[in-house]
Design a protein around this motif. Structure first.
Motif, PDB file in Angstrom:
ATOM      1  N   ARG A  16      -6.837   0.257  -2.342  1.00  0.00           N
ATOM      2  CA  ARG A  16      -6.583  -0.072  -0.970  1.00  0.00           C
ATOM      3  C   ARG A  16      -7.337  -1.024  -0.338  1.00  0.00           C
ATOM      4  O   ARG A  16      -7.034  -1.758   0.206  1.00  0.00           O
ATOM      5  CB  ARG A  16      -6.502   1.593   0.017  1.00  0.00           C
ATOM      6  CG  ARG A  16      -5.794   1.086   1.294  1.00  0.00           C
ATOM      7  CD  ARG A  16      -5.289   2.432   1.814  1.00  0.00           C
ATOM      8  NE  ARG A  16      -6.336   3.377   1.679  1.00  0.00           N
ATOM      9  CZ  ARG A  16      -6.140   4.598   1.797  1.00  0.00           C
ATOM     10  NH1 ARG A  16      -4.796   5.038   2.081  1.00  0.00           N
ATOM     11  NH2 ARG A  16      -6.994   5.511   1.812  1.00  0.00           N
ATOM     12  N   HIS A  61       0.957   3.640  -3.003  1.00  0.00           N
ATOM     13  CA  HIS A  61       0.526   4.998  -2.545  1.00  0.00           C
ATOM     14  C   HIS A  61       1.753   6.182  -3.120  1.00  0.00           C
ATOM     15  O   HIS A  61       1.362   7.077  -4.012  1.00  0.00           O
ATOM     16  CB  HIS A  61       0.195   5.423  -1.349  1.00  0.00           C
ATOM     17  CG  HIS A  61      -0.200   6.611  -0.872  1.00  0.00           C
ATOM     18  ND1 HIS A  61       0.368   7.640  -0.648  1.00  0.00           N
ATOM     19  CD2 HIS A  61      -1.479   7.288  -1.204  1.00  0.00           C
ATOM     20  CE1 HIS A  61      -0.113   8.931  -0.293  1.00  0.00           C
ATOM     21  NE2 HIS A  61      -1.463   8.602  -0.542  1.00  0.00           N
ATOM     22  N   VAL A 115       0.951  -1.303  -0.133  1.00  0.00           N
ATOM     23  CA  VAL A 115      -0.025  -0.068   0.057  1.00  0.00           C
ATOM     24  C   VAL A 115       0.849   1.207  -0.131  1.00  0.00           C
ATOM     25  O   VAL A 115       0.423   2.107  -0.860  1.00  0.00           O
ATOM     26  CB  VAL A 115      -0.814  -0.052   0.985  1.00  0.00           C
ATOM     27  CG1 VAL A 115      -1.523   1.421   1.421  1.00  0.00           C
ATOM     28  CG2 VAL A 115      -2.012  -1.149   1.176  1.00  0.00           C
TER      29      VAL A 115
END
Length: 286
Positions: A168, A34, A30
């Motif tokens: 996510r 990101h 993640v």
């Protein structure tokens, strides 16, 4: 204190190790995605700024602020991007979403200072004008190697985060599924390790009860397989020795019974523990 089965001693460690590994991998994925997504959005904003630079540079040379502001609003609406033109002094002369008269001097903004140094500047912060978090990217406008202005593009942070939020959720959904599979897999591994030991325990109990013909299944692992073979060999040798003793006992019993002389055996206390038929007839007892 009641002892736990080996299965329930192994399973928590296997599952906890798998769980921590999945959580760490998910967090790392993640975070990496990101950062990659934010970098891609920043690169897209930079590309949008560069596309408008050629159209804005001639107008900036002519100091045609009204046309620059009008063009910013048109280009900003077409690209769904906030577009701002700033002079090296920090004065805002055009913005696609707000009136320039209401905007503060932007000379102290991080992305503007970087652009004035000839670099591509970017930052994420709260916009007092729009009252929301924004991502900004600024590039310098040059004329004869001199910076005559700054073009800045921006997007609301929620528009950056919204697509990633869906990704996510999908990642954590996949991680949850992996956790369930890890729990099942950990139980299967712990069960596979503990079952041979349980079978050996049951076999030892059968041996103790005299069932020496039973054999322990030999596991594939070297250590447990060696232990199972030792138990099987022990049961086999013990069975042979017991059979030998039984044969010897039968032979001795037959010889004892067939003797013509009366024979009896007594213990240390003088009690008769055994006598043959000849002794029974001689003594008149059984």
């Amino acid at each position: 204190m009641r002892r736990k089965r080996l299965l329930w001693q192994l399973y928590p460690y296997f599952f906890l190790t798998s769980l921590l590994s999945i959580l760490f991998a998910s967090w790392l994925a993640v975070r990496t995605l990101h950062r990659f997504y934010v970098e891609q959005v920043a690169a897209d904003l930079e590309a949008r700024a560069k596309l408008t630079r050629n159209e804005l540079a001639p107008l900036l040379d002519a100091d045609d602020r009204s046309t620059i502001d009008k063009l910013c609003k048109e280009l900003g609406a077409d690209s769904n991007t906030r577009l701002t033109v700033i002079l090296p002094s920090g004065e805002v002369i055009a913005d696609s979403q707000e009136e320039t008269s209401r905007m503060d001097n932007h000379g102290d903004r991080i992305e503007i200072r970087k652009a004035l140094n000839g670099e591509t500047g970017s930052s994420v912060r709260y916009s007092k004008t729009l009252q929301r978090n924004m991502m900004y990217v600024a590039i310098p406008l040059r004329r004869n190697d001199a910076i005559v202005g700054i073009v800045r593009t921006a997007l609301p942070l929620y528009s950056v985060e919204q697509p990633f939020r869906t990704l996510r959720i999908e990642l954590f959904g996949g991680a949850l599924l992996l956790m369930i599979l890890a729990g099942i897999g950990s139980f299967a591994v712990a069960r596979r390790l503990s079952r041979p030991l349980e079978e050996m325990k049951q076999a030892a109990e059968r041996f103790a009860m005299g069932n020496l013909s039973h054999r322990v299944p030999v596991p594939e692992s070297e250590e447990l397989g060696d232990l199972a073979e030792v138990l099987n060999r022990l049961a086999s040798e013990l069975g042979e020795k017991i059979a030998l003793l039984e044969r010897q006992g039968n032979e001795q019993g037959a010889m004892f019974a067939s003797m013509l002389e009366g024979v009896l055996a007594i213990d240390e206390g003088g009690r008769v523990i055994k006598l043959n038929p000849a002794a029974e007839r001689l003594l008149g007892i059984r």
